[in-house]
Motif scaffolding. Structure first.
Motif, PDB file in Angstrom:
ATOM      1  N   TYR B 133       0.766  -1.180   0.083  1.00  0.00           N
ATOM      2  CA  TYR B 133      -0.002  -0.056  -0.086  1.00  0.00           C
ATOM      3  C   TYR B 133       0.818   1.300  -0.062  1.00  0.00           C
ATOM      4  O   TYR B 133       0.497   2.162  -0.579  1.00  0.00           O
ATOM      5  CB  TYR B 133      -0.977  -0.057   1.258  1.00  0.00           C
ATOM      6  CG  TYR B 133      -1.727  -1.312   1.337  1.00  0.00           C
ATOM      7  CD1 TYR B 133      -2.493  -1.962   0.054  1.00  0.00           C
ATOM      8  CD2 TYR B 133      -2.014  -2.047   2.540  1.00  0.00           C
ATOM      9  CE1 TYR B 133      -3.064  -2.959  -0.128  1.00  0.00           C
ATOM     10  CE2 TYR B 133      -2.758  -3.379   2.413  1.00  0.00           C
ATOM     11  CZ  TYR B 133      -3.272  -3.786   1.212  1.00  0.00           C
ATOM     12  OH  TYR B 133      -3.808  -4.806   1.174  1.00  0.00           O
ATOM     13  N   LEU B 134       1.766   1.206   0.817  1.00  0.00           N
ATOM     14  CA  LEU B 134       2.919   2.539   0.818  1.00  0.00           C
ATOM     15  C   LEU B 134       3.329   2.582  -0.558  1.00  0.00           C
ATOM     16  O   LEU B 134       3.596   3.807  -1.274  1.00  0.00           O
ATOM     17  CB  LEU B 134       3.868   2.126   1.730  1.00  0.00           C
ATOM     18  CG  LEU B 134       3.635   2.374   3.236  1.00  0.00           C
ATOM     19  CD1 LEU B 134       4.618   1.900   4.110  1.00  0.00           C
ATOM     20  CD2 LEU B 134       3.039   3.767   3.482  1.00  0.00           C
ATOM     21  N   GLN B 135       3.646   1.362  -1.230  1.00  0.00           N
ATOM     22  CA  GLN B 135       4.512   1.662  -2.691  1.00  0.00           C
ATOM     23  C   GLN B 135       3.240   2.167  -3.536  1.00  0.00           C
ATOM     24  O   GLN B 135       3.536   2.930  -4.416  1.00  0.00           O
ATOM     25  CB  GLN B 135       4.681   0.175  -3.152  1.00  0.00           C
ATOM     26  CG  GLN B 135       5.459   0.266  -4.406  1.00  0.00           C
ATOM     27  CD  GLN B 135       6.658   1.142  -4.668  1.00  0.00           C
ATOM     28  OE1 GLN B 135       7.312   1.370  -3.686  1.00  0.00           O
ATOM     29  NE2 GLN B 135       6.817   1.566  -5.900  1.00  0.00           N
ATOM     30  N   THR B 136       2.053   1.700  -3.559  1.00  0.00           N
ATOM     31  CA  THR B 136       0.952   1.975  -4.462  1.00  0.00           C
ATOM     32  C   THR B 136       0.685   3.594  -4.138  1.00  0.00           C
ATOM     33  O   THR B 136       0.665   4.420  -5.189  1.00  0.00           O
ATOM     34  CB  THR B 136      -0.256   1.393  -4.011  1.00  0.00           C
ATOM     35  OG1 THR B 136       0.017  -0.077  -4.317  1.00  0.00           O
ATOM     36  CG2 THR B 136      -1.349   1.823  -4.818  1.00  0.00           C
ATOM     37  N   ALA B 137       0.756   4.099  -2.996  1.00  0.00           N
ATOM     38  CA  ALA B 137       0.548   5.442  -2.605  1.00  0.00           C
ATOM     39  C   ALA B 137       1.658   6.442  -3.216  1.00  0.00           C
ATOM     40  O   ALA B 137       1.449   7.356  -3.835  1.00  0.00           O
ATOM     41  CB  ALA B 137       0.561   5.582  -1.154  1.00  0.00           C
ATOM     42  N   ASP B 315      -5.227   1.136 -13.497  1.00  0.00           N
ATOM     43  CA  ASP B 315      -6.000   0.402 -12.423  1.00  0.00           C
ATOM     44  C   ASP B 315      -4.752  -0.022 -11.596  1.00  0.00           C
ATOM     45  O   ASP B 315      -3.927  -0.730 -12.265  1.00  0.00           O
ATOM     46  CB  ASP B 315      -6.833  -0.480 -12.537  1.00  0.00           C
ATOM     47  CG  ASP B 315      -8.160   0.289 -13.095  1.00  0.00           C
ATOM     48  OD1 ASP B 315      -8.516   1.531 -13.014  1.00  0.00           O
ATOM     49  OD2 ASP B 315      -8.954  -0.571 -13.548  1.00  0.00           O
ATOM     50  N   LEU B 316      -4.718   0.275 -10.204  1.00  0.00           N
ATOM     51  CA  LEU B 316      -3.418  -0.219  -9.571  1.00  0.00           C
ATOM     52  C   LEU B 316      -4.168  -1.205  -8.427  1.00  0.00           C
ATOM     53  O   LEU B 316      -4.892  -0.820  -7.600  1.00  0.00           O
ATOM     54  CB  LEU B 316      -2.459   0.905  -8.744  1.00  0.00           C
ATOM     55  CG  LEU B 316      -2.216   2.073  -9.756  1.00  0.00           C
ATOM     56  CD1 LEU B 316      -1.402   3.020  -8.830  1.00  0.00           C
ATOM     57  CD2 LEU B 316      -1.423   1.378 -10.647  1.00  0.00           C
ATOM     58  N   LYS B 317      -3.468  -2.253  -8.424  1.00  0.00           N
ATOM     59  CA  LYS B 317      -3.911  -3.519  -7.606  1.00  0.00           C
ATOM     60  C   LYS B 317      -2.801  -3.853  -6.507  1.00  0.00           C
ATOM     61  O   LYS B 317      -1.716  -4.692  -7.120  1.00  0.00           O
ATOM     62  CB  LYS B 317      -4.761  -4.547  -8.225  1.00  0.00           C
ATOM     63  CG  LYS B 317      -5.277  -5.526  -7.427  1.00  0.00           C
ATOM     64  CD  LYS B 317      -6.275  -6.573  -7.908  1.00  0.00           C
ATOM     65  CE  LYS B 317      -5.723  -7.704  -8.889  1.00  0.00           C
ATOM     66  NZ  LYS B 317      -5.076  -8.742  -8.515  1.00  0.00           N
ATOM     67  N   PRO B 318      -2.802  -3.542  -5.473  1.00  0.00           N
ATOM     68  CA  PRO B 318      -1.639  -3.875  -4.565  1.00  0.00           C
ATOM     69  C   PRO B 318      -1.773  -5.200  -4.126  1.00  0.00           C
ATOM     70  O   PRO B 318      -3.146  -5.623  -3.729  1.00  0.00           O
ATOM     71  CB  PRO B 318      -1.709  -2.634  -3.416  1.00  0.00           C
ATOM     72  CG  PRO B 318      -2.834  -2.129  -3.496  1.00  0.00           C
ATOM     73  CD  PRO B 318      -3.398  -2.181  -4.864  1.00  0.00           C
ATOM     74  N   ASP B 324      -0.111  -4.626  -9.390  1.00  0.00           N
ATOM     75  CA  ASP B 324      -0.625  -5.209 -10.725  1.00  0.00           C
ATOM     76  C   ASP B 324      -0.911  -3.801 -11.226  1.00  0.00           C
ATOM     77  O   ASP B 324      -1.633  -3.041 -10.623  1.00  0.00           O
ATOM     78  CB  ASP B 324      -1.726  -5.947 -10.464  1.00  0.00           C
ATOM     79  CG  ASP B 324      -1.574  -7.410 -10.655  1.00  0.00           C
ATOM     80  OD1 ASP B 324      -0.754  -8.007 -11.757  1.00  0.00           O
ATOM     81  OD2 ASP B 324      -1.821  -8.233  -9.726  1.00  0.00           O
ATOM     82  N   VAL B 325      -0.211  -3.247 -12.363  1.00  0.00           N
ATOM     83  CA  VAL B 325      -0.422  -2.268 -12.959  1.00  0.00           C
ATOM     84  C   VAL B 325      -1.200  -2.409 -14.397  1.00  0.00           C
ATOM     85  O   VAL B 325      -0.690  -3.093 -15.081  1.00  0.00           O
ATOM     86  CB  VAL B 325       0.727  -1.201 -13.319  1.00  0.00           C
ATOM     87  CG1 VAL B 325       0.358   0.013 -14.051  1.00  0.00           C
ATOM     88  CG2 VAL B 325       1.377  -0.948 -11.990  1.00  0.00           C
TER      89      VAL B 325
END
Lengths: 400, 400
Positions: B133-137, B315-318, B324-325
């Motif tokens: 989640y930190l990386q997605t942010a 769409d980003l799926k952590p 997943d991008v």
């Protein structure tokens, strides 16, 4: 006319909607296509060659054909009301495509016209006719799993990047994913949640200035029976929720990750809205695309993304393969055999209504209630307020 | 004290929360456990044996220990405020478990106390510390994928059927999934959605009279930046969303479908709330369960169910494996290596704040804002109204 005679069907609009239901109509022994109305002469010629029926350039002439018992209205949304009223004047039963109409007053007028004519009105095809959802609704109604309490529905597709006519990208003319896709999703969620939505809170997204209509939404629905539901939709062509349905497509076709980005890529080559409309027309019924180009071979049950219905005693997940039942002590699949005729459910319901006087689930009142939710979804997104509903109806029990 | 010296940590409450973070603390060279407070003598004895620190039967005595630089408060929710205020009086930095507290005024008092003491306050561990989640942010903040517009989050667990103390099944005492689980999910969604929620509409479910607290909820959140989000949670032990994370568990442990129904089954044998509390105590730190019983071997990144963040460009799926991008033209995985020390992120943020004066993401203000969403969720469910929020804060940019 005998109860077992095929229902003689006329179709209005030989476009994409017709293309999708045509193979089902052709395969179903309970219906027979006898007439079609469409402005495109070449489509009518193909129709006469494929089905041996009569082609009409205007809808009223079709209605004047005494052979026609029921009309399948698959024309653009904006024509639905006047065509239903016309069919009523000639005493024809009607199956009208979703979205039923673009205002509550239009929906109401359609219901009234058909009622006064003593004819049946059904709204569909929508994915709430799909066997996995109808079967899940039966399982909920059985009481075996306790009361239904919460539904989580989402669907991610490339809807917005399929070739479109300009009006399909204009919300005022019925464009965008709320009118075209929430009409499916809301119908399914209402079917599983008991039908009577009391309140809608929603947000919509328009994230691509080149496609200036709703491409996404999220909504929270509350039902009269205490059930609640979240609905999420994105048509922006990124994640594809077919991945969660074993790569079986919305229409039951086999799909795969190798198709990634195809819709956007095909649109890249298009430079004007005329070109795009032409691209869309190539997918419509006509000289180059007809009955012989379609096949029901290997087509699975249809679906509309991810649906999870939580009951007191189990979570129920309808998929093309069947209904996953996650109970207190075990997880099992209630399998659904492969469909003998994919999408036949809509014709079965129409035939039962007309031939055997069985009140349909997907009646005019039902369709109006679904559109009330869709209108509320748009209004809530516009105003930021929760919207109360007043025209809802429960799910009709089958056989009741 | 040198900047590179391990941070000397005292812990309040040797219960389940401590059990979860203990192996991470033990493995992390940047912290050293020097003291613990707990009413259970046998737990303190085990602590002294495991860590060589000092055990205290009351919290204030722990705070009086000059060796302790920071306190990790993992005691029951209702004690958080008084313990933070006590720590402030002795000039200790604090990491306090979620939920931060059970009222906005308690959260505010905690922030004020720490500010006046000139000490750092962090709220966690919550799953918004998890690397995916930190990386997605970070990826959202980079702007590479356009603005974040819609988030869909759901999680299905057996939360409600894990062994509980009576107060954990009483909402007024901080029980139920809104306080314990929305605190995670809201924190993650706020992290990805920019932090500032403006409005909450929600429904909660209490479907099992034997567990009379919220076991499920759905919510629609609107953000100041135009993003919106749906959150769905069920702790009723039916569907398990670990299935969608490659059967990697919330805590990174390998799981599988063979564990189906275990939580409910274990509870079947229990006949009283005392017996249930005893069952819970057997999972707490003590003579029979200590450092040697834990292992970080094979533990993947933690997760909190399904999260999909839709940006304009992807769409980003952590997931535990990475992000997943799903972009315009391709789907790719931005892999995350296996964690060297699972859950280390919370300690890294604490150390950076105390040793290097880096403002934490998960500050007191951040924690208060997450609790404001949780309170609004309960209020909206109770009143049926949308609730406006007034105490939100944006995500602090790392390195800012």
């Amino acid at each position: 006319m005998n109860r077992s005679d095929p229902l003689r069907l006329g179709v209005a609009g030989l476009g994409r909607g017709f293309m999708l239901l045509m193979p089902t109509i052709a395969a179903h022994s309970g219906v027979k296509l006898v007439a079609a109305a469409d402005p495109r002469t070449e489509a009518l010629e193909r129709f006469e060659a494929d089905f041996g029926g009569t082609g009409y350039s205007d809808f009223e002439s079709l209605c004047q054909n005494p052979e026609v018992e029921a009309v399948y209205i698959a024309s653009p949304h904006g024509l639905h009301r006047e065509q239903v009223e016309c069919a009523a004047r000639y005493g024809k039963h009607v199956l009208v495509e979703k979205p039923m109409a673009l205002s509550l007053s239009d929906c109401r007028a359609m219901i009234d016209a058909m009622q006064q004519a003593g004819c049946r009105l059904l709204v569909g095809h929508s994915h709430s006719f799909d066997s996995p959802y109808l079967q899940t609704a039966r399982m909920i109604r059985s009481g075996e799993y306790g009361r239904v309490k919460m539904i989580n529905a989402f669907n991610y597709t490339d809807f917005l990047y399929r070739p479109r006519r300009p009006e399909e990208l204009d919300t005022a003319q019925g464009g965008g994913v709320v009118y075209s896709q929430a009409a499916h999703q809301v119908d399914i969620v209402r079917l599983l949640g008991g039908g009577e939505v009391t309140r809608v809170m929603a947000q919509t997204g328009q994230w691509d200035p080149k496609r200036p209509t709703e491409g996404a939404y999220s909504a929270l629905l509350t039902f009269a029976n205490g059930c609640f539901a979240t609905l999420t939709y994105s048509g922006y062509g990124h994640f594809d929720s077919d991945e969660l349905n074993g790569w079986s497509g919305e229409l039951g076709q086999p799909r795969g990750p190798s198709e990634y980005g195809k819709a956007r890529a095909a649109l890249q080559a298009v430079t004007s809205s005329e070109e795009e409309a032409a691209l869309k027309n190539r997918r419509a019924y006509g000289p180059d695309l007809g009955l012989s180009d379609t096949s029901l071979e290997g087509i699975a049950h249809n679906h509309f993304g991810w649906i999870m219905a939580s009951c007191e005693g189990a979570d129920l997940k309808p998929t093309p393969a069947g209904i996953d039942v996650y109970g207190h002590t075990e997880h099992r699949l209630v399998p659904l055999g492969a469909p003998d005729i994919p999408r036949r459910e809509v014709l079965d319901e129409l035939i039962a209504a007309v031939r055997n006087d069985v009140p349909p689930i997907h009646s005019g009142e039902w369709g109006l209630a679904t559109m009330e939710v869709c209108f509320a979804l748009l209004e809530s997104a516009r105003t930021g307020q929760a919207i109360d509903l007043y025209h809802q109806c429960p799910v009709r029990a089958e056989g009741a």
